[in-house]
Structures are given as C-alpha cells and as structure tokens.
Write a protein that holds these residues in place. Structure first.
Motif, short mmCIF file in Angstrom:
data_model
loop_
_atom_site.label_atom_id
_atom_site.label_comp_id
_atom_site.label_asym_id
_atom_site.label_seq_id
_atom_site.Cartn_x
_atom_site.Cartn_y
_atom_site.Cartn_z
N PRO A 151 0.80 -1.22 0.00
CA PRO A 151 0.00 0.00 0.00
C PRO A 151 0.84 1.28 0.00
CG PRO A 151 -0.05 -1.00 2.17
CD PRO A 151 0.71 -1.94 1.27
N ALA A 152 2.15 1.18 0.18
CA ALA A 152 2.99 2.38 0.09
C ALA A 152 3.25 2.74 -1.37
CB ALA A 152 4.31 2.16 0.82
N GLY A 153 3.50 1.73 -2.20
CA GLY A 153 3.78 1.97 -3.61
C GLY A 153 2.63 1.58 -4.52
N TRP A 154 1.55 1.03 -3.93
CA TRP A 154 0.38 0.58 -4.67
C TRP A 154 0.76 -0.35 -5.81
CZ3 TRP A 154 -3.75 0.36 -2.05
CH2 TRP A 154 -3.97 1.29 -1.04
N THR A 155 1.38 -1.47 -5.41
CA THR A 155 1.73 -2.53 -6.36
C THR A 155 1.16 -3.85 -5.87
OG1 THR A 155 3.86 -2.93 -5.27
CG2 THR A 155 3.85 -1.41 -7.17
N GLN A 156 0.95 -4.74 -6.81
CA GLN A 156 0.49 -6.09 -6.51
C GLN A 156 1.63 -7.06 -6.83
OE1 GLN A 156 -3.09 -7.34 -8.53
NE2 GLN A 156 -2.98 -9.41 -7.72
N LEU A 157 1.83 -8.02 -5.95
CA LEU A 157 2.88 -9.03 -6.05
C LEU A 157 2.27 -10.38 -6.39
CD1 LEU A 157 5.81 -10.20 -5.28
CD2 LEU A 157 4.76 -10.63 -3.05
N ARG A 158 2.95 -11.13 -7.26
CA ARG A 158 2.60 -12.54 -7.49
C ARG A 158 3.91 -13.32 -7.58
NH1 ARG A 158 -0.12 -12.18 -11.83
NH2 ARG A 158 -2.16 -12.20 -10.88
N VAL A 159 4.10 -14.25 -6.67
CA VAL A 159 5.26 -15.15 -6.67
C VAL A 159 4.73 -16.57 -6.83
CG1 VAL A 159 7.17 -16.10 -5.30
CG2 VAL A 159 6.71 -13.65 -5.27
N GLN A 160 5.33 -17.32 -7.74
CA GLN A 160 4.95 -18.71 -7.95
C GLN A 160 6.21 -19.57 -7.96
OE1 GLN A 160 2.75 -18.73 -11.64
NE2 GLN A 160 0.97 -17.74 -10.72
N LEU A 161 6.13 -20.73 -7.30
CA LEU A 161 7.23 -21.69 -7.29
C LEU A 161 6.76 -22.98 -7.96
CD1 LEU A 161 8.01 -19.65 -4.96
CD2 LEU A 161 9.31 -21.54 -4.01
N TRP A 162 7.69 -23.58 -8.74
CA TRP A 162 7.35 -24.74 -9.55
C TRP A 162 8.48 -25.77 -9.49
CZ3 TRP A 162 2.76 -24.38 -12.41
CH2 TRP A 162 2.19 -23.11 -12.48
N LYS A 163 8.14 -27.02 -9.69
CA LYS A 163 9.15 -28.07 -9.82
C LYS A 163 9.76 -28.02 -11.21
CE LYS A 163 10.01 -32.94 -9.02
NZ LYS A 163 9.43 -34.20 -8.54
N GLN A 164 8.92 -27.85 -12.22
CA GLN A 164 9.36 -27.74 -13.61
C GLN A 164 9.33 -26.28 -14.02
OE1 GLN A 164 10.45 -30.53 -14.96
NE2 GLN A 164 9.69 -31.75 -13.25
N ALA A 165 10.13 -25.90 -15.00
CA ALA A 165 10.14 -24.51 -15.48
C ALA A 165 8.74 -24.13 -15.96
CB ALA A 165 11.15 -24.34 -16.60
N PRO A 166 8.20 -23.02 -15.46
CA PRO A 166 6.84 -22.63 -15.85
C PRO A 166 6.82 -21.90 -17.19
CG PRO A 166 7.73 -21.02 -14.34
CD PRO A 166 8.77 -22.13 -14.48
N ALA A 167 5.67 -21.93 -17.81
CA ALA A 167 5.45 -21.08 -18.99
C ALA A 167 4.97 -19.74 -18.43
CB ALA A 167 4.39 -21.71 -19.89
N VAL A 168 5.86 -18.78 -18.38
CA VAL A 168 5.54 -17.49 -17.77
C VAL A 168 4.73 -16.65 -18.75
CG1 VAL A 168 6.51 -15.41 -16.73
CG2 VAL A 168 7.60 -17.62 -16.34
#
Length: 186
Positions: A151-168
């Motif tokens: 809420p200080a910079g008004w950004t949204q975060l998304r972190v994802q962890l995978w066993k195999q390389a993800p299709a980003v």
C-alpha cells in the motif's frame, strides 16, 4: 503474515558458484527458523542475449508476523549477508492469498511479477481475483503461490514456485532458479 524480498544485483563476472555454495551451506540452517513460513533461495543468471538481464541473489520470505521479519533483519545472519554482499533494500507486501503445497521443498523454478495498482482499482475485487488465479496456478502444478500488495507503492505481487520450469505469461516477470526452500520443521 508478511512477504519480504531483497534483490542483490551482482556484477556480470560475479562467480555465481559462490552464491550457489552460500545457498547450499546456509539454506538448511533456515529450516525451522522461528516464525518463517517459507524462504525460497532465489537466483537469476545474466543472459547476454537478454538486454538488461543481470546476476541476482534474491531470496523471498513469507513470515508468520512482522516480528519474525524484524528479528531476522536484526540477526547475525542478516548482518553477515550485509557484510558479504552489501545491505539491500528490503521490499515487503501484505499477503492477500497464499497457497503452499506439501511438496514445496522440491521447487526448482520461480517467477515474480509486480504490477501497479490503478488509483481507481477495487482492492476487494483484485484480492478475490488473486485467489482465483492462485488456485488455478496450483491446479496447473505450482507448488506455491503468494499474492499480496504494497500500500505504500500501490503494487500487486505474485510469486509462484514450480518443480518444472513454468510457462511465464507475463513478459515483465522475473524468472529465478530455486536453490533451496526453507520450511518449518514438523
């Protein structure tokens, strides 16, 4: 809960094997660390073909409380990091939705995206959508998804962890290798 990450950009010729060794040595020491829900030991290698890519050491943490975070930042472990690599700027986010799968320790790849939140955005709707997207990623095989906002910079975060390389899907996402995942001990 509170999510936290710092990212240290390292020289193009930095011996990333030293960072890998640091993770191998110190990662298991953080298994069962007080108030730590998860620490993903993240790195990225400079890729000359990708303009702007750099060597990074960028661990991501999920703390049970702000007290756990502040205790760590005042700890000898963090002081050692600052001595060895420099004191980083630490980003924090308030989690909106968190999903951690039982096999999380097997994660080998991660992605992180940070997007601006429009001034007129409906935060409740964004939070609900983040939960839907997190569950969908888990259904596709993600081992962890953390979404939150600053809420200080008004950004949204998304972190994802995978066993195999993800299709980003997000071309602006930062992709990492996961050297270790520190988790609470049973």
């Amino acid at each position: 809960m509170i999510a936290m990450q710092y990212s240290l950009a390292l020289a193009d010729d930095h011996a990333m094997a030293r960072i890998d060794r640091r993770i191998a040595d110190k990662g298991p020491q953080f298994d069962g660390y007080p108030q730590l829900h998860m620490k993903a030991w993240l790195t990225a290698r400079r890729q000359p073909e990708l303009q702007g890519s750099v060597n990074l050491y960028a661990p991501f943490y999920l703390w049970a409380s702000p007290q756990g975070q502040t205790d760590f930042l005042a700890s000898p472990a963090f002081a050692t990091l600052c001595r060895d690599l420099g004191r980083p700027a630490v980003q924090t986010w308030l989690p909106w939705h968190t999903e951690l799968a039982p096999g999380l320790a097997q994660a080998r790849h991660a992605s992180r995206s940070i997007t601006a939140i429009a001034a007129d955005a409906d935060l409740a709707a964004l939070r609900a959508q983040a939960a839907v997207e997190a569950r969908a990623a888990m259904a596709r095989g993600a081992l962890a998804v953390v979404t939150g906002f600053d809420p200080a910079g008004w950004t949204q975060l998304r972190v994802q962890l995978w066993k195999q390389a993800p299709a980003v899907q997000d071309p602006a996402a930062q992709v990492y290798a996961v050297g270790h995942v520190s988790l609470p001990t049973a």
